[in-house]
Design an enzyme around this catalytic site. Structure first.
Site, PDB file in Angstrom:
ATOM      1  N   ASP A  50       0.819  -1.211   0.000  1.00 25.16           N
ATOM      2  CA  ASP A  50       0.000   0.000   0.000  1.00 25.16           C
ATOM      3  C   ASP A  50       0.854   1.263   0.000  1.00 25.16           C
ATOM      4  OD1 ASP A  50      -2.211  -1.618   0.076  1.00 25.16           O
ATOM      5  OD2 ASP A  50      -2.715  -1.226   2.171  1.00 25.16           O
ATOM      6  N   TYR A 371      -9.734  -7.563  -4.557  1.00 19.44           N
ATOM      7  CA  TYR A 371     -10.715  -6.497  -4.686  1.00 19.44           C
ATOM      8  C   TYR A 371     -11.410  -6.590  -6.047  1.00 19.44           C
ATOM      9  CZ  TYR A 371      -8.816  -4.027  -0.587  1.00 19.44           C
ATOM     10  OH  TYR A 371      -8.426  -3.671   0.670  1.00 19.44           O
ATOM     11  N   GLU A 388      -9.197  -8.068  -9.198  1.00 18.66           N
ATOM     12  CA  GLU A 388      -7.828  -8.544  -9.014  1.00 18.66           C
ATOM     13  C   GLU A 388      -7.816 -10.065  -9.056  1.00 18.66           C
ATOM     14  OE1 GLU A 388      -6.267  -5.045  -5.955  1.00 18.66           O
ATOM     15  OE2 GLU A 388      -6.964  -6.951  -5.145  1.00 18.66           O
TER      16      GLU A 388
END
Length: 428
Positions: A50, A371, A388
């Site tokens: 992230d 996701y 994904e």
């Protein structure tokens, strides 16, 4: 340009360039009807972490009938702030003006979410850019942090929007789903960030995107990334349905009867499982083009009576009676495995205001997944899913799949199943 049809397998739109290098994550998808165009967004990262997010990227998909031709990848450098990384794309289309609003957050440097929570000092900015031409060109960035959050930001350790699409209600209100790590207590002049808990909430506009505000936190349950869909009951009353990620092994569901300003107490859906630590999921509402006769009595005459929903208290329940199909149906995408993020499933709910009405999942992708984001094409009977996936890891690619309402009905093996009966998914 790449072409995808409704009968094809999934097509990769964003592909990892190296296992320890450039990776694309966090999909968001909307459809712009006047332009017959899908807009597929993602984060470009220098790694899968992230904190290594760089900026947002876009691919435009031009639809002709049941096929989509995808234009090359485009970096959205206007969706940036100096010294910040751009994360969490959350687009919404405003039907009156034709504007596409792309919301996102900008976070200082490489600070992790954990560091943000522990420090208790919010480093995130709420921003958007907009487009008048279905994603061809974009405005300069606008920072809404002070306007929307204001002094309340001292109680937010951090926050994010989406990720995934926002919606416009029948009333015209624009809704951007979000969540914030709320710090409820101070000790004299000191924050107590270790007390911070995440709660979902809505950011909204009632003037076509000119000004924005935020609603109340959804409490008391811990809820994180969420999406919403407007459900219209048989009596014509709109209700806003929220599906939120939790760490509690099941999805949280909550309903609002005031267009998202506040939500009733969320409950866990025992038909919708979460892997450990949860995962983002997507939900859309749509009006079925036709209700097949075989779906009217979904569980058979010997099945248990459908329960009244615990989501909506009886004093304000808009449905005239239990067991009737809603004018709006829900579609939901999420990993189907309870132990890890694998086997992306599509679930159907033909009576969203009743309990235990989620179908068995149709497995859209077998293997690692993460996701996802759904888009419903009104009056077309078509749906798009951007998700994904990979063969060994979920971050290997972001793929797109186009499918029809008839495909859904043929794969979900009936609908309103009682709790515990949706354990056997339908494979693609």
């Amino acid at each position: 340009m790449e072409e995808v049809t409704s009968c094809s397998f999934s097509s990769p739109l964003f592909q990892q360039e190296d296992k320890r290098g450039v990776t694309y994550r966090i999909p968001a998808l909307i459809y712009v009807p006047p332009a017959h165009t899908f807009l597929a967004f993602a984060e470009k990262r220098s790694s899968s972490k992230d904190e290594d997010a760089l900026h947002l990227v876009l691919r435009r998909g031009l639809r002709t009938g049941q096929s989509v031709q995808w234009e090359p990848l485009k970096s959205l450098m206007k969706a940036t702030l100096p010294g910040h990384r751009t994360m969490n794309p959350c687009p919404v289309w405003e039907r009156k003006s034709g504007y596409v609003y792309l919301f996102f957050i900008c976070v200082q440097g490489h600070v992790t979410e954990r560091q943000q929570i522990m420090s208790g000092r919010n480093p995130a900015r709420l921003c958007f850019i907009c487009s008048q031409d279905a994603g061809y060109s974009w405005s300069d960035v606008r920072d809404l942090t002070e306007e929307v959050i204001g002094p309340e930001v001292t109680h937010w350790a951090t926050f994010a929007v989406g990720p995934g699409h926002g919606i416009q209600l029948q009333s015209g209100r624009l809704i951007i789903p979000a969540y914030a790590y709320y710090i409820p207590f101070w000790f004299f002049c000191f924050r107590l960030p270790y007390r911070a808990r995440p709660h979902s909430l809505m950011i909204y506009s009632d003037d076509l995107g000119a000004t924005w505000h935020h609603g109340r936190l959804i409490k008391p349950m811990v809820t994180v990334e969420c999406e919403v869909a407007e459900v219209i009951g048989k009596a014509g009353h709109p209700v806003l349905y929220c599906s939120a990620r939790t760490p509690n092994r099941h999805r949280a569901e909550a309903l609002s009867i005031d267009h998202g300003e506040c939500f009733q107490k969320p409950v866990l859906s025992h038909q919708l499982c979460e892997p450990p630590h949860g995962c983002q999921g997507s939900v859309v509402s749509f009006c079925p083009l036709e209700i097949p006769g075989g779906c009217q009595d979904l569980a058979g005459e010997d099945a248990p009576a459908i329960q009244q929903s615990p989501l909506l208290c009886s004093s304000v329940r808009p449905e005239p009676e239990a067991g009737t199909l809603s004018e709006s149906w829900l579609l939901y995408s999420h990993p189907t495995n309870k132990k890890r993020r694998v086997d992306l499933g599509i679930y159907l709910n033909q009576s969203p205001l009743e309990a235990a009405c989620w179908s068995r999942p149709w497995i859209l992708h077998c293997g690692p997944c993460g996701y996802s984001d759904l888009a419903a094409l009104e009056n077309e009977g078509l749906f798009g899913c951007l998700f994904e996936c990979g063969t060994k890891q979920e971050c290997e690619q972001i793929a797109f799949r186009l499918f029809t309402d008839r495909e859904i009905l043929s794969h979900v093996q009936g609908d309103c199943s009682t709790p515990g009966m949706n354990s056997e998914p339908s494979k693609k």
